[in-house]
Design a protein around this motif. Structure first.
Motif: not given
Length: 639
Positions: A417-422, A438-441, A445-447, A451-452
Motif C-alpha cells: 500500500a505504500a506504493r501510493r506515496a511513490q 526515500a531511496a530505500r522505500r 516499493n518496486g515501481i 525517471e526513478t
C-alpha cells in the motif's frame, strides 16, 4: 594550610588538570578572596571543572587542597561549597587503598593533603550555619579510614557530640552516617527524629543487602516520602545526590522498591519521587511493567507541573506496549490528557497509540504530526486508507529533516500500500528531502520507471556515502543490475570510515555482491567490533556459508548493542555453537535487564529482543521430544 600569598611557590605550570596546564589555578583561588559573591561562585565552578572533573582528580588537585582549606576559614562566604569541593576531591572507595597503585595516585595525594589540614577544619563542625556543618561532616567522612589514631579519636568525639546535641535533625542524621564511616553503628531506628530514622534505615539496608528486612522498608516508606529539600546539596561519597543514593539502594530490591514507591505516591508523590523510583525499577528489572504502570497511573494526579506530568506520561508510553491488554482505566486517563491542548497532549497521545486504543487514531488524524503518524502506522497497520493520504499530504507540503524522515518511515508497515506515496517519494529524492530513507522505500516499493532509475543512478554517485549506498541498493532492487551497486560499494568499502553502516545495506543483493568479497573478508578481522559484525553478516548473506561468519559473531555476542546485532545475524545462520548455550541461558533467564531500554527515547525494548532471541536460539539444533515440541532442556533454568 597555605595562604594565597604563597601560591606562586607552587610550579603550577608544570602540573596538569582536566584541561591541561594548571597555571590558571592560582588565579581561581585568589578570586575566592575578592569579596565578590559572583566572582567566587564562578571560580568554584571552574575548579569543579578542572581539578575535579566528572569524578576524576589530577596532579594539580592535591597542591590546591591546603589553599582551599585556608579559603574555607579566611575567604568571605562560600564555606560550605568549598568544603564540599574538598570532600569530592577526596572521594574514593575505601577498597582503593589496597591497590598497589594507590600510593602514587592523585586521589591518594589529595587524601594525604586533606588529612594534614583536617585539624584546622574540624572547628567547622561547630559552625553556626547548618550547611557548613553538613559539608564539614562530608570532609571528615571522606578520609575517615586514613586518619591517624589520635586525630581519628578526636574526630569521633566531635561527631558523637553533633549526633547527640545538634539542634538540626538533618545534621544529626549526617553525623550518624559519618560515624558509620568510622565503624561506629548507632541504634537509631526508634529515634523520634524522622531524618535520623531514615538515615539509620539506609545504613542498615546497605549493610544487610537485599532483600531488605520489612522493618527497614517500613521506615524508608514512612520517613522518606518527604526528604529535606537541601539534602541533594550534600551528597555522600560515591553518589551525586542523596536522591540517587536512596533510589540506587531501593532499586536493588524490586519488591521493596515498588512497595516504597506505592507509599510515596499515596503520600502525594512529592517531587515525583515515588513514580521516578518505579520507573527506575522497570528499567532495571524484567517483567515488572504491570506493577510499574499501575503506579504511574496512580501518580498522574499528583504531578505539580506540566513537565513532571509529561515525564510520567512518557514513562507510560514507553512501557505500555508490554501489556497484552492495557486496562480501560489507564487508556481512559491517557485519552483525557491526549485530548488537551497543552504540552502533555503529545506524550499522552503517543502512549495511547501504543496502547492500541482506537480513539488514538482519531486524535492523530485530527492533529497529525510526523512522529504521531509514524507511531500510528506501526500500531494500526490496517489503517492505511486513513493514514497514507495524510502522510502524502505532509510530504508534498515540503517536510524536511527529521520530520521528512519520520513521514517516510511511517510508510514501512503498510507493505504494498505504500506504493501510493511513490510520487512524493520520488520528489523527496529529487529535492534531497529525507533522500536516504526515500531511496530505500523506493527500492522496496518496486515501481520501476526510467525517471526513478536515473535518479537512483545519479544518487548512487553522491558524495553523501549514506545516500550513495541506499540509492545503489535501491537501483539494484528495481533493475536487477548489480553494476551500479558494485561500483558504488567498491568506493565505500575502500574508504576509511563507518563501513559497517554500508555493509548492512547489502542484504538485498545476496550472492550478486560476491565481487565485493575481497574487500569484505579483511574486515572480518577489523579492530572495530561493529565492522567485524557487519562484515560477518554480509559474508554469510553473500556466500550462503556460515563457516567464516559464525566464529566472528559468536565472539561478539554479549549484552551490548553490537552483541545484540551479532545475535540477530547469528540467528540467520541457523547455527548455535554449544559453547554459546550457557550465555543464551543467562540472557533468557536473567531477572535483570541486560540492555538499557532508554525509557524516554521511544526506541523500543532491546532487552526484550535479547531475551526473545536467546529463547529462540536455545531451541536451534535440539531434538524434539514430541513433534513440534522443543527439547525442554534447551530452556530449563540453570540450577
Amino acid at each position: 594550610m597555605r595562604p594565597p600569598a604563597v601560591l606562586d611557590g607552587v610550579q603550577w605550570h608544570a602540573l596538569t588538570h582536566a584541561y591541561g596546564s594548571a597555571e590558571d589555578v592560582p588565579g581561581l583561588i585568589r578570586a575566592l578572596y575578592q569579596g565578590d559573591e559572583e566572582v567566587a561562585g564562578e571560580a568554584i565552578y571552574e575548579l569543579y571543572g578542572n581539578i575535579h572533573h566528572q569524578g576524576t582528580v589530577y596532579p594539580a588537585s592535591a597542591p590546591a587542597v591546603s589553599f582551599l582549606a585556608h579559603a574555607v576559614l579566611h575567604a568571605p562566604g562560600r564555606r560550605e561549597e568549598l568544603l564540599m569541593l574538598l570532600a569530592v576531591l577526596a572521594d574514593h572507595d575505601p577498597a582503593d587503598i589496597e591497590s598497589p597503585h594507590w600510593p602514587v595516585s592523585s586521589v591518594a595525594a589529595v587524601c594525604a593533603e586533606l588529612c594534614w589540614v583536617l585539624p584546622d577544619l574540624l572547628p567547622c563542625l561547630k559552625d553556626p550555619e547548618r550547611g557548613v556543618r553538613r559539608a564539614a561532616l562530608r570532609v571528615v567522612a571522606a578520609v575517615a579510614e586514613l586518619l591517624p589514631a589520635e586525630l581519628r579519636f578526636f574526630a569521633v568525639v566531635q561527631l558523637e557530640g553533633l549526633y547527640s546535641t545538634d539542634p538540626v535533625p538533618a545534621v544529626r542524621a549526617d553525623a550518624m552516617v559519618a560515624l558509620a564511616r568510622f565503624g561506629r553503628e548507632m541504634p537509631a531506628l526508634d529515634s523520634p527524629l524522622p531524618e535520623v530514622r531514615l538515615a539509620a534505615a539506609l545504613l542498615a539496608a546497605e549493610r544487610s543487602g537485599p532483600p531488605y528486612p520489612a522493618e527497614l522498608v517500613e521506615v524508608i516508606a514512612e520517613d522518606g516520602a518527604e526528604p529535606d529539600p537541601g539534602d541533594d546539596d550534600f551528597p555522600w561519597s560515591g553518589t551525586t545526590t542523596q536522591e540517587e543514593r536512596l533510589t540506587r539502594l531501593l532499586t536493588r530490591d524490586p519488591n521493596a522498591g515498588l512497595a516504597v514507591a506505592a507509599r510515596w505516591i499515596t503520600a502525594s508523590d512529592i517531587g515525583s519521587r515515588g513514580s521516578w523510583l518505579a520507573q527506575k525499577i522497570a528499567e532495571t528489572w524484567r517483567d515488572r511493567e504491570p506493577e510499574v504502570l499501575d503506579l504511574q497511573l496512580a501518580a498522574l494526579p499528583h504531578q505539580k507541573d506540566a513537565r513532571a506530568l509529561a515525564g510520567r506520561l512518557r514513562t507510560i508510553g514507553h512501557w505500555i506496549e508490554r501489556l497484552p491488554e492495557p486496562g480501560a482505566g489507564l487508556r481512559d486517563a491517557l485519552h483525557r490528557y491526549a485530548s488537551t491542548d497543552d504540552e502533555t497532549a503529545e506524550p499522552a497521545l503517543l502512549a495511547l497509540v501504543r496502547s492500541r486504543d482506537p480513539r488514538a487514531l482519531e486524535l492523530v488524524l485530527r492533529r497529525p504530526s510526523a512522529r504521531m503518524l509514524e507511531a500510528a502506522a506501526q500500531y494500526f497497520p490496517g489503517a492505511a486508507d486513513q493514514l497514507i493520504p495524510v502522510i502524502r499530504r505532509e510530504l508534498a507540503a515540503g517536510a524536511t529533516g527529521n520530520t521528512g524522515i519520520a513521514l517516510v518511515e511511517a510508510l514501512a508497515p503498510f507493505g504494498t500500500a505504500a506504493r501510493r506515496a511513490q510520487p512524493e517519494l520520488v520528489d523527496c529524492l529529487k529535492t534531497g528531502r529525507a533522500a536516504i530513507v526515500a531511496a530505500r522505500r523506493i527500492g522496496l516499493n518496486g515501481i520501476r520507471t526510467q525517471e526513478t532509475t536515473d535518479l537512483l543512478r545519479n544518487a548512487a554517485q553522491s558524495t553523501d556515502s549514506s545516500l550513495s549506498a541506499a540509492a545503489a541498493v535501491a537501483h539494484y532492487q528495481l533493475t536487477g543490475d548489480a553494476g551500479v551497486t558494485l561500483h558504488a560499494f567498491e568506493g565505500l568499502l575502500s574508504a576509511r570510515g563507518q563501513t559497517h553502516c554500508y555493509l548492512s545495506s547489502l542484504q538485498p543483493l545476496g550472492s550478486a555482491a560476491a565481487p565485493l568479497l575481497p574487500l569484505i573478508e579483511p574486515l572480518l578481522e577489523a579492530g572495530y567490533e561493529w565492522t567485524r559484525m557487519a562484515a560477518a553478516e554480509a559474508h554469510h548473506r553473500i556466500t550462503g556459508s556460515p563457516d567464516r561468519a559464525v566464529p566472528v559473531l559468536v565472539d561478539l555476542v554479549g549484552p551490548t548493542p553490537v552483541g545484540l546485532r551479532a545475535l540477530q545475524a547469528l540467528a540467520t545462520t541457523g547455527q548455535v555453537p554449544d559453547e554459546l548455550r550457557s550465555t543464551l541461558r543467562a540472557f533468557f533467564f536473567s531477572p535483570l535487564r541486560l540492555l538499557s531500554d532508554a525509557p524516554l527515547s521511544g526506541q523500543g525494548h532491546p532487552d526484550e529482543e535479547l531475551r526473545t532471541l536467546a529463547r529462540t536460539l536455545l531451541t536451534v539444533g535440539h531434538c524434539s521430544d514430541r513433534e513440534g515440541q522443543p527439547d525442554r532442556s534447551a530452556a530449563e533454568p540453570l540450577r
